[in-house]
Design a protein around this motif. Structure first.
Motif: not given
Ligand code: C5P
Length: 218
Positions: A25-32, A69-73, A80-83
């Motif tokens: 967030g602070r570097l303005g890049v995505v988190n994988l 970056p939003d997760g896995a498919s 869903d994250e909780p799963d």
């Protein structure tokens, strides 16, 4: 211009995810978060009642997993994250990830996601073997470690399961053992990684140390 890649590796509860999210967030890049790909493969294996030590089956299942970056498919459908975060999936992810064939399938999946992110400005990529195997050419490699008791406390707090501290500590040390002792891509710092012991550091202190290191690259 291509962006920078920062890798953050370390054991469960070392603070990787929180640190990676904030630094990105602070570097303005995505988190994988590459653990999501292993978790999705494990979830699929559990759903399909696959034998968690059947290499070819696990590799075939892993080929249905993708990562961004939003997760896995799975089969192109977001999981869903909780799963992905249940204790059963955590334990199964650690188990299936010792399998060389499955790792071979997930390697290009992680590299492709990182390279796409790099084109779009950069990424903070977290996992177990990102600095050593997945992105050995990353500009900055960080390895976070912390005392196992402290890691169990953090995980209990994070998941609201403070009453289950002993069970969490045990599950963490089982995963540590599996992750560090496996033959393929064991959990260990890259030779050129900066190792930070986060046991007595606050999240903000760790984030600021990583940002200082990233600043030094400019
Ligand atoms: O990081 P997270 O705890 O979500 O990862 C789940 C499991 O996936 C880990 O315990 C580890 O066994 C595996 N993993 C891995 N290599 C990675 C990321 C995760 O083996 N790069």
């Amino acid at each position: 211009m291509k962006g920078i890649l920062v890798t953050i590796d370390g054991p469960a509860g070392s603070g990787k995810s929180s640190v990676a999210r904030q630094v990105a967030g602070r570097l303005g890049v995505v988190n994988l978060n590459t653990g999501a790909a292993y978790r999705a493969a494990a979830l699929l294996a559990l759903r399909e009642k696959a034998d968690l030590s059947d290499g070819p089956r696990l590799a075939a299942l892993a080929s249905r997993v993708s990562l961004d970056p939003d997760g896995a498919s799975i089969d192109g459908e977001r999981v869903d994250e909780p799963d992905l975060r249940s204790p059963e999936v955590s334990a199964a992810a650690s188990k299936v990830s010792v399998n060389a064939g499955l790792r071979e399938v997930l390697l290009p999946v992680q590299r492709a996601a990182a390279s796409e992110a790099r084109e779009r400005g950069g990424a903070v990529v977290e996992g177990r073997d990102i600095g050593t195997v997945v992105l050995p050419d990353a500009e900055l490699k960080v390895f976070l470690k912390a005392d196992p008791d402290e890691r169990a406390r953090r995980r209990a707090k994070q998941t609201g399961r403070e009453g289950e501290l002993d069970r969490i500590r045990e599950a963490i040390s089982r995963r540590d053992r599996q992750d560090s002792e496996r033959e393929v891509s064991p959990l260990k710092p890259a030779d050129d990684a900066v190792v930070l012991d986060t046991t007595s550091l606050s999240l903000e202190e760790v984030v600021s140390q990583v940002l200082d290191l990233a600043d030094g690259l400019r």
